[in-house]
Design a protein around this motif. Structure first.
Motif, PDB file in Angstrom:
ATOM      1  N   PRO A   1      20.452  41.672 -28.078  1.00 44.40           N
ATOM      2  CA  PRO A   1      19.129  41.727 -28.714  1.00 44.40           C
ATOM      3  C   PRO A   1      18.043  41.389 -27.699  1.00 44.40           C
ATOM      4  N   GLU A   2      16.920  42.077 -27.768  1.00 49.36           N
ATOM      5  CA  GLU A   2      15.809  41.876 -26.831  1.00 49.36           C
ATOM      6  C   GLU A   2      15.368  40.420 -26.736  1.00 49.36           C
ATOM      7  N   LEU A   3      15.374  39.748 -27.877  1.00 47.44           N
ATOM      8  CA  LEU A   3      14.875  38.372 -27.943  1.00 47.44           C
ATOM      9  C   LEU A   3      15.641  37.402 -27.053  1.00 47.44           C
ATOM     10  N   VAL A   4      16.909  37.713 -26.731  1.00 47.22           N
ATOM     11  CA  VAL A   4      17.706  36.737 -26.002  1.00 47.22           C
ATOM     12  C   VAL A   4      17.239  36.527 -24.563  1.00 47.22           C
ATOM     13  N   SER A   5      16.409  37.429 -24.023  1.00 44.25           N
ATOM     14  CA  SER A   5      15.892  37.197 -22.676  1.00 44.25           C
ATOM     15  C   SER A   5      15.066  35.903 -22.652  1.00 44.25           C
TER      16      SER A   5
ATOM     17  N   LEU B   1      26.192  29.374 -35.357  1.00 47.36           N
ATOM     18  CA  LEU B   1      24.974  29.746 -34.638  1.00 47.36           C
ATOM     19  C   LEU B   1      23.896  30.218 -35.613  1.00 47.36           C
ATOM     20  N   LEU B   2      24.301  31.040 -36.558  1.00 49.51           N
ATOM     21  CA  LEU B   2      23.343  31.563 -37.526  1.00 49.51           C
ATOM     22  C   LEU B   2      22.735  30.423 -38.351  1.00 49.51           C
ATOM     23  N   ASN B   3      23.579  29.496 -38.778  1.00 49.37           N
ATOM     24  CA  ASN B   3      23.074  28.358 -39.560  1.00 49.37           C
ATOM     25  C   ASN B   3      22.094  27.516 -38.753  1.00 49.37           C
ATOM     26  N   GLN B   4      22.392  27.309 -37.462  1.00 48.60           N
ATOM     27  CA  GLN B   4      21.486  26.502 -36.640  1.00 48.60           C
ATOM     28  C   GLN B   4      20.147  27.218 -36.453  1.00 48.60           C
TER      29      GLN B   4
ATOM     30  N   ASN C   1       9.251  32.970 -35.395  1.00 46.78           N
ATOM     31  CA  ASN C   1       8.928  34.315 -35.890  1.00 46.78           C
ATOM     32  C   ASN C   1      10.156  35.203 -36.070  1.00 46.78           C
ATOM     33  N   MET C   2      11.346  34.624 -35.976  1.00 48.30           N
ATOM     34  CA  MET C   2      12.551  35.460 -36.095  1.00 48.30           C
ATOM     35  C   MET C   2      12.768  35.901 -37.536  1.00 48.30           C
ATOM     36  N   THR C   3      13.229  37.127 -37.691  1.00 41.42           N
ATOM     37  CA  THR C   3      13.633  37.589 -39.010  1.00 41.42           C
ATOM     38  C   THR C   3      15.109  37.241 -39.207  1.00 41.42           C
ATOM     39  N   GLU C   4      15.552  37.313 -40.444  1.00 42.17           N
ATOM     40  CA  GLU C   4      16.968  37.082 -40.754  1.00 42.17           C
ATOM     41  C   GLU C   4      17.850  38.037 -39.931  1.00 42.17           C
ATOM     42  N   GLN C   5      17.423  39.292 -39.821  1.00 42.35           N
ATOM     43  CA  GLN C   5      18.188  40.298 -39.070  1.00 42.35           C
ATOM     44  C   GLN C   5      18.274  39.916 -37.592  1.00 42.35           C
ATOM     45  N   GLU C   6      17.180  39.432 -37.048  1.00 38.92           N
ATOM     46  CA  GLU C   6      17.179  39.041 -35.639  1.00 38.92           C
ATOM     47  C   GLU C   6      18.100  37.847 -35.416  1.00 38.92           C
ATOM     48  N   MET C   7      18.065  36.891 -36.325  1.00 35.75           N
ATOM     49  CA  MET C   7      18.938  35.717 -36.179  1.00 35.75           C
ATOM     50  C   MET C   7      20.409  36.139 -36.271  1.00 35.75           C
ATOM     51  N   GLU C   8      20.702  37.063 -37.175  1.00 37.54           N
ATOM     52  CA  GLU C   8      22.084  37.561 -37.299  1.00 37.54           C
ATOM     53  C   GLU C   8      22.523  38.257 -36.014  1.00 37.54           C
TER      54      GLU C   8
ATOM     55  N   ALA D   1      25.482  36.990 -33.531  1.00 37.66           N
ATOM     56  CA  ALA D   1      26.604  37.890 -33.239  1.00 37.66           C
ATOM     57  C   ALA D   1      26.742  38.083 -31.732  1.00 37.66           C
ATOM     58  N   TYR D   2      25.602  38.227 -31.054  1.00 41.86           N
ATOM     59  CA  TYR D   2      25.625  38.464 -29.611  1.00 41.86           C
ATOM     60  C   TYR D   2      26.218  37.274 -28.858  1.00 41.86           C
ATOM     61  N   PHE D   3      25.674  36.073 -29.089  1.00 42.17           N
ATOM     62  CA  PHE D   3      26.167  34.926 -28.319  1.00 42.17           C
ATOM     63  C   PHE D   3      27.618  34.583 -28.660  1.00 42.17           C
TER      64      PHE D   3
END
Ligand code: HEC
Length: 103
Positions: A29-33, A61-64, A84-91, A95-97
Motif C-alpha cells: 500500500p502507498e501509505l506504508v512509505s 495489526l489491524l486492531n492496533q 486519516n486512514m480508512t478501514e480499507q487502508e488499515m486492512e 495484510a501487507y506487514f
C-alpha cells in the motif's frame, strides 16, 4: 529484456493504484512509505523503541491501527499517522506487514 522491465514497471504501477482495495491485499500500500523511517522499509525496526511489524499477526495489526485511529491506544506519532486512514487502508496495511518475513 527492456520490454520485460517496462512490463514489470507497469505491473508495479497497477499494483500501487489498486492499493487500499481488498483485492490487492499483499501488494504494497502507498501509505506504508510513511512508516519506513520508524518501522523500517521491510517492517523491521532499527530502533529498540519501535516495534517490528513484519510477520506480525494480521488481526493484531489491524486492531492496533484501529485503536490508534480512534485514540483508544494513546500514542502521539501513531495517532498522527493513522488519523486519516480508512478501514480499507488499515486492512491493506495489516495484510501487507503481516505478509513480510519476520526478522
Ligand atoms: C515517528 C515514528 C513512527 C512512524 C512514522 C510510524 N510509527 Fe508505528 N509506531 C511507532 C512507535 C514508537 C510505536 C510503539 C507505540 C507504543 O509504544 O505504544 C508504533 C507502533 C505501531 C503499531 C503497533 C505495533 C505493536 O506491536 O503493537 C503499529 C501496527 C504501527 N505502529 C503501524 C504503523 C504504520 C502502518 C505506520 C505508517 C502508516 C507507522 N506505524 C508509522 C512509531 C512510528
Amino acid at each position: 529484456m527492456k520490454a520485460a522491465i517496462f512490463f514489470s514497471a507497469l505491473l508495479f504501477a497497477a499494483g500501487l493504484s489498486l492499493s487500499g482495495s481488498a483485492s490487492a491485499q499483499q501488494s504494497r500500500p502507498e501509505l506504508v512509505s510513511g512508516c519506513a523511517p520508524c518501522h523500517g522499509a521491510d517492517g523491521v525496526s532499527r530502533s529498540g523503541a519501535v516495534p517490528n511489524l513484519a510477520g506480525q499477526n494480521e488481526p493484531y495489526l489491524l486492531n492496533q491501527l484501529r485503536a490508534f485511529h480512534t485514540g483508544k491506544r494513546a500514542h502521539k506519532e501513531m495517532r498522527y499517522m493513522s488519523r486519516n486512514m480508512t478501514e480499507q487502508e488499515m486492512e491493506a496495511i495489516a495484510a501487507y506487514f503481516s505478509s513480510l518475513p519476520p526478522r
